[in-house]
Motif scaffolding. Structure first.
Motif, PDB file in Angstrom:
ATOM      1  N   PHE A 489       0.691  -1.084  -0.076  1.00 12.33           N
ATOM      2  CA  PHE A 489       0.144   0.009  -0.053  1.00 12.33           C
ATOM      3  C   PHE A 489       0.815   1.131   0.079  1.00 12.33           C
ATOM      4  O   PHE A 489       0.688   1.994  -0.678  1.00 12.33           O
ATOM      5  N   TRP A 490       1.728   1.444   0.904  1.00 17.04           N
ATOM      6  CA  TRP A 490       2.597   2.546   1.061  1.00 17.04           C
ATOM      7  C   TRP A 490       3.538   2.806   0.296  1.00 17.04           C
ATOM      8  O   TRP A 490       4.987   2.872   0.540  1.00 17.04           O
ATOM      9  N   GLY A 491       3.424   3.234  -1.112  1.00 14.62           N
ATOM     10  CA  GLY A 491       4.112   3.564  -1.908  1.00 14.62           C
ATOM     11  C   GLY A 491       3.448   4.305  -3.181  1.00 14.62           C
ATOM     12  O   GLY A 491       2.086   4.572  -2.781  1.00 14.62           O
ATOM     13  N   GLU A 492       4.122   4.835  -4.204  1.00 10.95           N
ATOM     14  CA  GLU A 492       3.538   5.589  -4.825  1.00 10.95           C
ATOM     15  C   GLU A 492       2.677   4.890  -5.901  1.00 10.95           C
ATOM     16  O   GLU A 492       3.256   3.832  -6.744  1.00 10.95           O
ATOM     17  N   PRO A 493       1.269   5.060  -6.211  1.00 11.86           N
ATOM     18  CA  PRO A 493       0.805   4.226  -7.011  1.00 11.86           C
ATOM     19  C   PRO A 493       1.052   4.653  -8.671  1.00 11.86           C
ATOM     20  O   PRO A 493       1.589   5.696  -8.781  1.00 11.86           O
ATOM     21  N   PHE A 494       1.081   3.650  -9.506  1.00 14.14           N
ATOM     22  CA  PHE A 494       1.574   3.671 -10.798  1.00 14.14           C
ATOM     23  C   PHE A 494       0.478   4.525 -11.760  1.00 14.14           C
ATOM     24  O   PHE A 494      -0.720   4.230 -11.624  1.00 14.14           O
ATOM     25  N   PRO A 495       0.858   5.693 -12.572  1.00 17.03           N
ATOM     26  CA  PRO A 495      -0.142   6.483 -13.178  1.00 17.03           C
ATOM     27  C   PRO A 495      -0.548   5.721 -14.414  1.00 17.03           C
ATOM     28  O   PRO A 495      -0.445   6.093 -15.774  1.00 17.03           O
ATOM     29  N   ILE A 496      -0.982   4.557 -14.389  1.00 21.01           N
ATOM     30  CA  ILE A 496      -1.248   3.359 -15.576  1.00 21.01           C
ATOM     31  C   ILE A 496      -2.498   3.065 -15.426  1.00 21.01           C
ATOM     32  O   ILE A 496      -3.254   2.747 -14.354  1.00 21.01           O
ATOM     33  N   LEU A 497      -3.249   3.068 -16.668  1.00 20.67           N
ATOM     34  CA  LEU A 497      -4.562   2.638 -16.697  1.00 20.67           C
ATOM     35  C   LEU A 497      -4.791   1.456 -17.484  1.00 20.67           C
ATOM     36  O   LEU A 497      -4.185   1.342 -18.766  1.00 20.67           O
ATOM     37  N   PRO A 534      -0.548 -12.838  -3.752  1.00 14.11           N
ATOM     38  CA  PRO A 534       0.229 -11.813  -4.560  1.00 14.11           C
ATOM     39  C   PRO A 534      -0.646 -10.764  -5.332  1.00 14.11           C
ATOM     40  O   PRO A 534      -0.512 -10.461  -6.523  1.00 14.11           O
ATOM     41  N   GLU A 535      -1.726 -10.262  -4.570  1.00 13.24           N
ATOM     42  CA  GLU A 535      -2.612  -9.481  -5.268  1.00 13.24           C
ATOM     43  C   GLU A 535      -2.503  -7.954  -4.535  1.00 13.24           C
ATOM     44  O   GLU A 535      -2.684  -8.172  -3.074  1.00 13.24           O
ATOM     45  N   PRO A 536      -2.261  -7.154  -4.895  1.00 14.85           N
ATOM     46  CA  PRO A 536      -1.975  -5.739  -4.168  1.00 14.85           C
ATOM     47  C   PRO A 536      -3.005  -5.358  -3.494  1.00 14.85           C
ATOM     48  O   PRO A 536      -4.208  -5.399  -3.720  1.00 14.85           O
ATOM     49  N   PRO A 537      -2.763  -4.582  -2.144  1.00 18.36           N
ATOM     50  CA  PRO A 537      -3.809  -3.923  -1.364  1.00 18.36           C
ATOM     51  C   PRO A 537      -4.668  -3.129  -2.087  1.00 18.36           C
ATOM     52  O   PRO A 537      -5.856  -2.979  -1.733  1.00 18.36           O
ATOM     53  N   LEU A 538      -4.287  -2.355  -3.047  1.00 18.92           N
ATOM     54  CA  LEU A 538      -5.028  -1.491  -3.706  1.00 18.92           C
ATOM     55  C   LEU A 538      -6.044  -2.101  -4.395  1.00 18.92           C
ATOM     56  O   LEU A 538      -6.887  -1.397  -4.780  1.00 18.92           O
ATOM     57  N   GLU A 539      -6.064  -3.284  -4.662  1.00 21.40           N
ATOM     58  CA  GLU A 539      -7.256  -4.109  -5.162  1.00 21.40           C
ATOM     59  C   GLU A 539      -8.604  -3.682  -4.510  1.00 21.40           C
ATOM     60  O   GLU A 539      -9.528  -4.005  -4.862  1.00 21.40           O
ATOM     61  N   LYS A 540      -8.232  -3.571  -3.357  1.00 26.93           N
ATOM     62  CA  LYS A 540      -9.393  -3.395  -2.201  1.00 26.93           C
ATOM     63  C   LYS A 540      -9.994  -1.752  -2.173  1.00 26.93           C
ATOM     64  O   LYS A 540     -10.749  -1.827  -1.473  1.00 26.93           O
ATOM     65  N   THR A 559      -2.676  -1.453  -9.841  1.00 24.31           N
ATOM     66  CA  THR A 559      -2.854  -1.558  -8.394  1.00 24.31           C
ATOM     67  C   THR A 559      -1.784  -1.792  -7.748  1.00 24.31           C
ATOM     68  O   THR A 559      -1.437  -1.822  -6.477  1.00 24.31           O
ATOM     69  N   ASN A 560      -0.485  -2.122  -8.519  1.00 30.87           N
ATOM     70  CA  ASN A 560       0.793  -2.034  -7.889  1.00 30.87           C
ATOM     71  C   ASN A 560       1.476  -0.542  -7.408  1.00 30.87           C
ATOM     72  O   ASN A 560       0.821   0.385  -8.006  1.00 30.87           O
ATOM     73  N   THR A 561       2.267  -0.732  -6.538  1.00 30.43           N
ATOM     74  CA  THR A 561       2.821   0.483  -6.269  1.00 30.43           C
ATOM     75  C   THR A 561       4.268   0.271  -6.431  1.00 30.43           C
ATOM     76  O   THR A 561       4.906  -0.585  -6.648  1.00 30.43           O
ATOM     77  N   MET A 562       4.676   1.918  -6.289  1.00 27.85           N
ATOM     78  CA  MET A 562       6.204   1.760  -6.927  1.00 27.85           C
ATOM     79  C   MET A 562       7.336   1.564  -5.627  1.00 27.85           C
ATOM     80  O   MET A 562       6.899   1.498  -4.496  1.00 27.85           O
ATOM     81  N   PRO A 563       8.544   0.818  -5.683  1.00 28.04           N
ATOM     82  CA  PRO A 563       9.322   0.649  -4.834  1.00 28.04           C
ATOM     83  C   PRO A 563       9.987   1.789  -3.948  1.00 28.04           C
ATOM     84  O   PRO A 563       9.816   2.765  -4.649  1.00 28.04           O
ATOM     85  N   GLN A 564      10.423   1.549  -2.999  1.00 28.84           N
ATOM     86  CA  GLN A 564      10.961   2.940  -2.051  1.00 28.84           C
ATOM     87  C   GLN A 564      12.190   3.591  -2.880  1.00 28.84           C
ATOM     88  O   GLN A 564      12.192   4.686  -2.694  1.00 28.84           O
ATOM     89  N   TRP A 565      12.600   2.845  -3.612  1.00 28.38           N
ATOM     90  CA  TRP A 565      13.842   3.793  -4.406  1.00 28.38           C
ATOM     91  C   TRP A 565      13.277   4.812  -5.454  1.00 28.38           C
ATOM     92  O   TRP A 565      14.341   5.671  -5.709  1.00 28.38           O
ATOM     93  N   ALA A 566      12.131   4.802  -5.866  1.00 25.17           N
ATOM     94  CA  ALA A 566      11.340   5.613  -6.732  1.00 25.17           C
ATOM     95  C   ALA A 566      11.673   7.012  -6.378  1.00 25.17           C
ATOM     96  O   ALA A 566      12.209   7.988  -6.925  1.00 25.17           O
ATOM     97  N   GLY A 567      11.004   7.431  -5.231  1.00 18.22           N
ATOM     98  CA  GLY A 567      11.127   8.771  -4.542  1.00 18.22           C
ATOM     99  C   GLY A 567      12.727   9.412  -4.389  1.00 18.22           C
ATOM    100  O   GLY A 567      12.817  10.594  -4.674  1.00 18.22           O
ATOM    101  N   SER A 568      13.442   8.528  -4.102  1.00 15.56           N
ATOM    102  CA  SER A 568      14.960   8.767  -3.961  1.00 15.56           C
ATOM    103  C   SER A 568      15.723   9.060  -5.205  1.00 15.56           C
ATOM    104  O   SER A 568      16.725   9.693  -5.198  1.00 15.56           O
ATOM    105  N   CYS A 569      14.978   8.693  -6.109  1.00 10.70           N
ATOM    106  CA  CYS A 569      15.767   8.744  -7.540  1.00 10.70           C
ATOM    107  C   CYS A 569      15.801  10.283  -8.109  1.00 10.70           C
ATOM    108  O   CYS A 569      16.729  10.527  -8.868  1.00 10.70           O
ATOM    109  N   TRP A 570      15.173  11.034  -7.425  1.00  8.00           N
ATOM    110  CA  TRP A 570      15.317  12.545  -8.146  1.00  8.00           C
ATOM    111  C   TRP A 570      14.840  13.403  -7.110  1.00  8.00           C
ATOM    112  O   TRP A 570      14.700  14.902  -7.346  1.00  8.00           O
TER     113      TRP A 570
END
Length: 945
Positions: A489-497, A534-540, A559-570
RNA sequence: GGGGGCGUGGCGGAACUGGCAGACGCGCUAGAUUUAGGAUCUAGUUCCCAAAAGGAGUGCAGGUUCGAUUCCUGUCGCCCCCA
């Protein structure tokens, strides 16, 4: 009484800096700029650790000094706040990760402010801020919109991707699929490391010994749809551009090894019947080596094409596409069982040298293209589907793993490289195929190539293979594409549809969320616990969040989220322009501030964080959003701060002391007697219970018993963690800062010593008394301070101090800078008359290190404003040298006398003076002077005999 | 197993480019001052020898050099990373 009282001074100045926004970054850069950055922390519930302020103090000193030297400084701080611990905490306590995270951030900010760091707090960011991750999502869309043009070695818009005619002709959906396959952000179904306990998939580097790095839970392999980032496309540039940055060689090497570029050849081995072979060979000779391997050949990658004559069998990975085709009916059952078993093992287990190599014969044979020999094709899990082509030619005589495998299954071993004379191997055994030799040497058993050196042979054979259409030179990387999705849950949602059909099923078509609809915030969830599937919490999430319609088409959110590395990349880019709502960073501002001039943090980020952020940076650069191709110009890793030194003695079960020298940790990390394996218990001693005798520390009460003496990593379980808050409360922030810098070189790990803090505190006490009259009721200058004419010695002392402190800050040698300031104070404390201007200069030198006391003293010395922007003291070179030096005179390298000579005495004069010295003349009596070495101002060495 | 780093007093460490080993600090010893000391000041503190004189000394063994903590070779030990 006006004693030095940090508890009163420090909060007052911290409030002053806060209220006056003393360290607000100027709007415009004037003159030289400095961007000094700390690796931003993960705000854990434990608060700040003393390891944090070590690096932070270093960048703070550099920043404060730079401001005084007239540079425009950007020195920000933020928080890398997504990640597992907050989510785990939230699950345990049924709370929201956001609230927990915000609470922790507040604690961190309070603690950091207590240390007097000169951050521009107006620029504080957290990766969890919606206004921040809006842009993390935006950058993801850039990756999604980019393909890598191998020719140009550059990321380009997906709209510019050339579409082959055969794809074009199959319709728009196929074109979209083709594009999706080429994006830098793409979906894959590769086997992943699924951790049921954490309820998420982990990156390879987050799995250690088959267990999750966080929590040590078992990890299993399973195929899942995942988002991947095509970092492998940038492998060459990530490697090459390391040349342009000022990083420690060790870190560069780690990155190069991680990328793992190797050169060698791809070779096709034909399989099938003999008549097919001839056809195949002639086709190949005519058409050349095809881009994709054909149906009746097996392509391998090898770094040692020169050992081709020694290839006696082949191995393909259990997941290799040709497994079914190559398996004969008789072998089918065995092969199936083997592949099923292999699927349960992680890549790491499979490559583990300690486990025995296993494999199964497919029943098929291939033809060695250089000598026409039929060689068996095996399946073995020591070959990974993801490396190279997923198939190898096995050369047991010259590859350790192949050798082990061949020995186990009794396969032929043909030596084809003769080790050089000097090689550290038994050449006879190698030549007899009884030992493996992986080094370079001279070709044997290789037909016309016999006698060539390994490197010559490589060039020749690649040439030959290319002519015959059997192979070609190839480059390979150890670096894998980056598994970028997590089922948390606690990550950036993917901006994908995901596009849905009328029945509500996914069509397989995807699109990015339109830019104007960003950010995609996390939904409110009643229950975001992972459920072991292996079904992400965001499915709920509720349907409002999950489903959307654009232009009449129904979509379901990723409904996947990004890993913690994402935010620290930039994040380093966002600090430049933290509140911009129209762009992730204003290009003009980026141009002003980038690159980061000094980046300090722990070595644990040497590979991943730095590689990932460099990758993102390069993509943004390629797409025209940045003007720098590398983000971090100078990188420094601070060493680890260990706990206080501990003495440990050992007792066996009969309470008898056992010498520490006989103890070795056993496999369970318990201390045991090395010879018998008997478990002993460790006793922590008080420092006065041990003493040094000869080489070892021993028990005072029983000097026959040796004890261990070492510093351990700080850990809760060991109970040796030092809390910065307590140190600040007892000694003050200035003392903590000063001690952290005085301990030793920044890059080295070093043990903590609270006594040492007391030591630098008394230095600050002395500095205070040097200027302040401690006896007076009100804050007044010490009577010795005044408008005195400075003596020559006083001036020289100041200039020497300015010189060394300035240079030491430049090279981050803070420990020696501080020792020089201590010498200054020791000297001036003894002076009855202390000229005020000299002391003022000293206070300025001290201020980057100990800013609170310095501000206080500066004010007392009669200045109204903060010293934060006062001009940095300048030294005059001629004032940093003494008028005369004591020069030692050696005879055959042994010091026999010393003479005082004026600075700059010539070589000849110095030689004469030395020879004229009474002691020297006496010592030389009866000897012949053969040679005199004179180093002006330093030394004279007389060679006589 | 591979790669990287490091070995200097009781401890943390200093020593520019090969030029006085042990700066600075902790700890310890003695003294002064103080009702007191976890305060302050003074002196001492690498080791051996009672002291002086002298000698030894930068993990160990060699080498290069007028001269090596520094450069080279070998070796031992510790730490980190990778496997």
């Amino acid at each position: 009484m006006t004693k030095y009282n940090p508890a009163e001074i420090e909060p007052r100045w911290q409030r002053f800096w806060d209220e006056n926004k003393t360290f607000k970054t100027p709007e415009k850069v004037t003159g030289e700029k400095l961007y000094a950055l700390d690796m931003f922390p993960y705000p854990s519930g434990d608060g700040l650790h003393v390891g944090h302020p070590e690096g932070y103090t270093a960048t703070d000193i550099v920043s404060r000094q730079a401001r005084m030297a007239g540079k425009t400084v950007l020195h920000p701080m933020g928080f890398d706040a997504f990640g597992l611990p907050a989510e785990e905490h939230a699950i345990r306590n049924n709370a929201s990760p956001r609230q927990f995270t915000e609470k922790n951030i507040n604690t961190f900010v309070r603690q950091l402010k207590n240390l007097g760091f000169s951050y521009d707090w107006d620029r504080q960011i957290s990766t969890t801020d919606v206004g921040y991750f809006k842009w993390t999502q935006w950058i993801f869309l850039v990756l999604f919109d980019t393909w890598f043009d191998t020719e140009q070695q550059k990321g380009r818009p997906i709209s510019e991707l050339p579409i082959p005619d055969e794809v074009l002709s199959t319709g728009e959906d196929e074109v979209r699929k083709y594009q999706d396959e080429h994006r830098l952000a793409f979906q894959s179904h590769a086997p992943v490391n699924w951790c049921p306990n954490l309820g998420t998939v982990l990156a390879n580097e987050e799995v250690i010994d088959g267990l999750s790095e966080v929590g040590k839970h078992p990890v299993q392999r399973m195929p899942l749809r995942q988002w991947m980032l095509r970092i492998t496309s940038y492998a060459d540039r990530l490697e090459n551009d390391l040349e342009d940055v000022d990083w420690p060689e060790g870190i560069k090497k780690l990155q190069r090894d991680w990328i793992g570029r190797s050169t060698g050849a791809e070779v096709d081995f034909h399989f099938g019947d003999a008549e097919g072979l001839e056809n195949w060979q002639s086709t190949r000779a005519a058409d050349g080596f095809p881009r994709n391997q054909d149906e009746d050949s097996l392509r391998v990658y090898t770094t040692r094409p020169d050992t081709l004559f020694g290839a006696t069998y082949m191995v393909i990975a259990p997941e290799h596409g040709a497994v079914e085709r190559l398996t004969t009916d008789e072998q089918a059952a065995a092969v199936k069982k083997y592949c099923d078993d292999a699927a349960m093992k992680s890549d790491r287990d499979r490559q583990d040298d300690r486990t025995k190599k296993t494999g199964v014969f497919t029943g098929s044979f291939a033809v060695n293209p250089v000598n026409g020999k039929a060689i068996p094709i095996w399946i073995a899990d020591y070959v990974l589907a993801s490396y190279g082509t997923g198939a190898i030619m096995a050369v047991p005589a010259h590859d350790v793993r192949d050798f082990e495998f061949a020995t186990t299954y009794d396969l032929e071993i043909i030596p084809v490289v003769e080790p050089p004379e000097k090689a550290d191997v038994d050449r006879e055994s190698v030549m007899a195929g009884k030992k493996c030799f992986a080094g370079l040497g001279t070709a044997i058993n290789s037909g016309e190539f016999d006698g060539l050196s390994t490197s010559e042979f490589k060039d020749k054979i690649i040439e030959r293979l290319t002519t015959d259409g059997m192979g070609q030179a190839a480059v390979n990387y150890k670096l894998r594409d980056w598994l970028f999705s997590r089922q948390r849950f606690w990550g950036e949602p993917f901006p994908i549809l995901h596009e849905l059909d009328d029945a509500g099923n996914k069509t397989g078509m995807i699109r990015g969320v339109p830019e104007e609809d960003l950010p995609v915030d996390l939904p409110q969830l009643e229950d975001f616990k992972p459920h072991g599937r292996p079904e992400p919490p965001l499915e709920k999430a509720d349907d409002d969040w999950l489903y959307t319609v654009i232009d009449g088409v129904n979509y379901k959110r990723e409904t996947n989220t990004m890993p913690q590395w994402a935010g620290s990349c930039w994040y380093y880019l966002r600090f430049i322009d933290p509140d911009n709502d129209g762009a992730f960073v204003d290009p003009e501002l980026e141009k002003q501030w980038m690159p980061v001039d000094l980046y300090i943090g722990g070595a644990e980020h040497a590979v991943l964080h730095l590689l990932y952020s460099r990758f993102w940076h390069k993509v943004l650069y390629d797409r025209g959003h940045l003007r720098t191709s590398e983000p971090f110009k100078k990188l420094v890793n601070q060493g680890m701060i260990l706990g206080d030194v501990e003495f440990t003695a050992y007792r066996d079960s009969n309470e008898q002391w056992i010498c520490a020298s006989l103890i070795k940790e056993n496999d369970e990390k318990k201390p045991a007697v090395e010879s018998t394996g008997e478990i002993v218990h460790a006793i922590k001693l008080e420092p006065d219970q041990a003493e040094k005798v000869g080489e070892n520390f021993v028990l005072k009460s029983d000097p026959k018993i040796s004890v261990d003496s070492r510093a351990y990593k700080m850990s809760k379980s060991r109970g040796n963690v030092v809390n910065p808050d307590e140190i600040v409360a007892e000694y003050g922030a200035d003392s903590l800062r000063l001690y952290l810098m005085f301990m030793g070189p920044l890059e080295k790990s070093k043990p903590w010593s609270t006594n040492g803090v007391n030591g630098v505190k008394s230095f600050l006490d002395r500095a205070w008394r040097m200027i302040v009259d401690e006896e007076s009721e009100t804050l007044e200058l010490n009577a010795a301070v005044g408008d005195h004419e400075p003596t020559d010695e006083q001036v020289r002392t100041l200039h020497k101090t300015i010189k060394q402190v300035t240079k030491d800050i430049e090279v981050l040698a803070f420990n020696t800078a501080i020792s020089r300031m201590m010498e200054f104070v020791n000297f001036f404390t003894k002076q009855e008359q202390r000229p005020q201007p000299l002391l003022e200069q000293f206070v300025l030198l001290l201020s980057p290190f100990a800013p609170h006391i310095s501000e206080e003293l500066w004010k007392l010395l009669g200045h109204d404003s903060s010293l934060a922007y006062q001009a940095w003291p300048q030294y005059v070179e001629s004032m940093t040298v003494d008028a005369a030096n004591e020069v030692p005179i050696q005879i055959k390298g042994k010091i026999k006398s010393k003479i005082m000579v004026p600075t700059g005495t010539s070589k000849d004069d110095l030689e004469q003076l030395a020879l004229a010295d009474e002691k020297i003349a006496a010592a030389l009596d009866g000897l012949t002077v053969r040679k005199v070495i004179v180093i002006p101002d330093k030394l004279v060495n007389i060679v006589a005999g």
